[in-house]
Design a protein around this motif. Structure first.
Motif, PDB file in Angstrom:
ATOM      1  N   ILE A 162      56.475  41.393  54.390  1.00 20.70           N
ATOM      2  CA  ILE A 162      56.227  40.937  55.755  1.00 20.70           C
ATOM      3  C   ILE A 162      57.508  40.325  56.301  1.00 20.70           C
ATOM      4  O   ILE A 162      58.126  39.495  55.638  1.00 20.70           O
ATOM      5  CB  ILE A 162      55.090  39.896  55.767  1.00 20.70           C
ATOM      6  CG1 ILE A 162      53.811  40.510  55.195  1.00 20.70           C
ATOM      7  CG2 ILE A 162      54.863  39.361  57.179  1.00 20.70           C
ATOM      8  CD1 ILE A 162      52.740  39.500  54.881  1.00 20.70           C
ATOM      9  N   ALA A 170      60.582  46.206  48.741  1.00 24.63           N
ATOM     10  CA  ALA A 170      59.451  47.127  48.855  1.00 24.63           C
ATOM     11  C   ALA A 170      59.552  48.266  47.848  1.00 24.63           C
ATOM     12  O   ALA A 170      58.560  48.643  47.213  1.00 24.63           O
ATOM     13  CB  ALA A 170      59.361  47.674  50.277  1.00 24.63           C
ATOM     14  N   ASN A 225      53.847  45.146  49.996  1.00 28.46           N
ATOM     15  CA  ASN A 225      54.070  45.016  51.424  1.00 28.46           C
ATOM     16  C   ASN A 225      54.986  43.819  51.662  1.00 28.46           C
ATOM     17  O   ASN A 225      54.689  42.716  51.217  1.00 28.46           O
ATOM     18  CB  ASN A 225      52.722  44.808  52.125  1.00 28.46           C
ATOM     19  CG  ASN A 225      52.854  44.755  53.623  1.00 28.46           C
ATOM     20  OD1 ASN A 225      53.744  45.376  54.194  1.00 28.46           O
ATOM     21  ND2 ASN A 225      51.983  44.011  54.260  1.00 28.46           N
ATOM     22  N   SER A 271      64.600  43.907  52.594  1.00 33.18           N
ATOM     23  CA  SER A 271      63.205  44.331  52.710  1.00 33.18           C
ATOM     24  C   SER A 271      62.970  45.669  52.009  1.00 33.18           C
ATOM     25  O   SER A 271      62.003  45.836  51.264  1.00 33.18           O
ATOM     26  CB  SER A 271      62.822  44.444  54.185  1.00 33.18           C
ATOM     27  OG  SER A 271      61.505  44.895  54.332  1.00 33.18           O
TER      28      SER A 271
END
Length: 108
Positions: free
Chosen positions: A31, A23, A29, A19
């Protein structure tokens, strides 16, 4: 500029680093949602990132490294879904997408 949606199901021990890498590289973004399996296996993390098609190539080496380490359990890219993807399947999926020069189906 059109967007691409990429969903990855990965081992929970890899979710934070994947993640963060997605990012940081895309400024998108990411999720995350935990997915508990009914068969008693460890939960996996579903990560969805939506990026502009112009920077989507940045995602490829990041995803490739996680696939190579067997941390990615499923990839969903447009209308294509691959369980237990190999590095070769991911690279072929990405190459086919680039060769088409069109968006994958993002309905799902």
């Amino acid at each position: 500029m059109s967007d691409l949606t990429l969903a990855l199901e990965c081992d929970s021990d890899a979710s934070s680093s994947l993640s963060a890498a997605l990012a940081e590289a895309t400024h998108a973004n990411v999720i995350e949602a935990e997915k508990n399996s009914l068969d008693g296996s460890l939960p996996t993390i579903l990560q969805i990132v939506q990026v502009a098609s112009s920077i989507a190539a940045i995602v490829t080496p990041i995803v490739t490294s996680y696939i190579a380490s067997k941390k990615v359990k499923k990839i969903k890219f447009g209308d294509i879904e691959i369980e237990n993807p190999t590095q070769e399947q991911w690279e072929r999926l990405w190459s086919d997408y680039q060769a088409r020069g069109v968006e994958p189906d993002n309905r799902g």
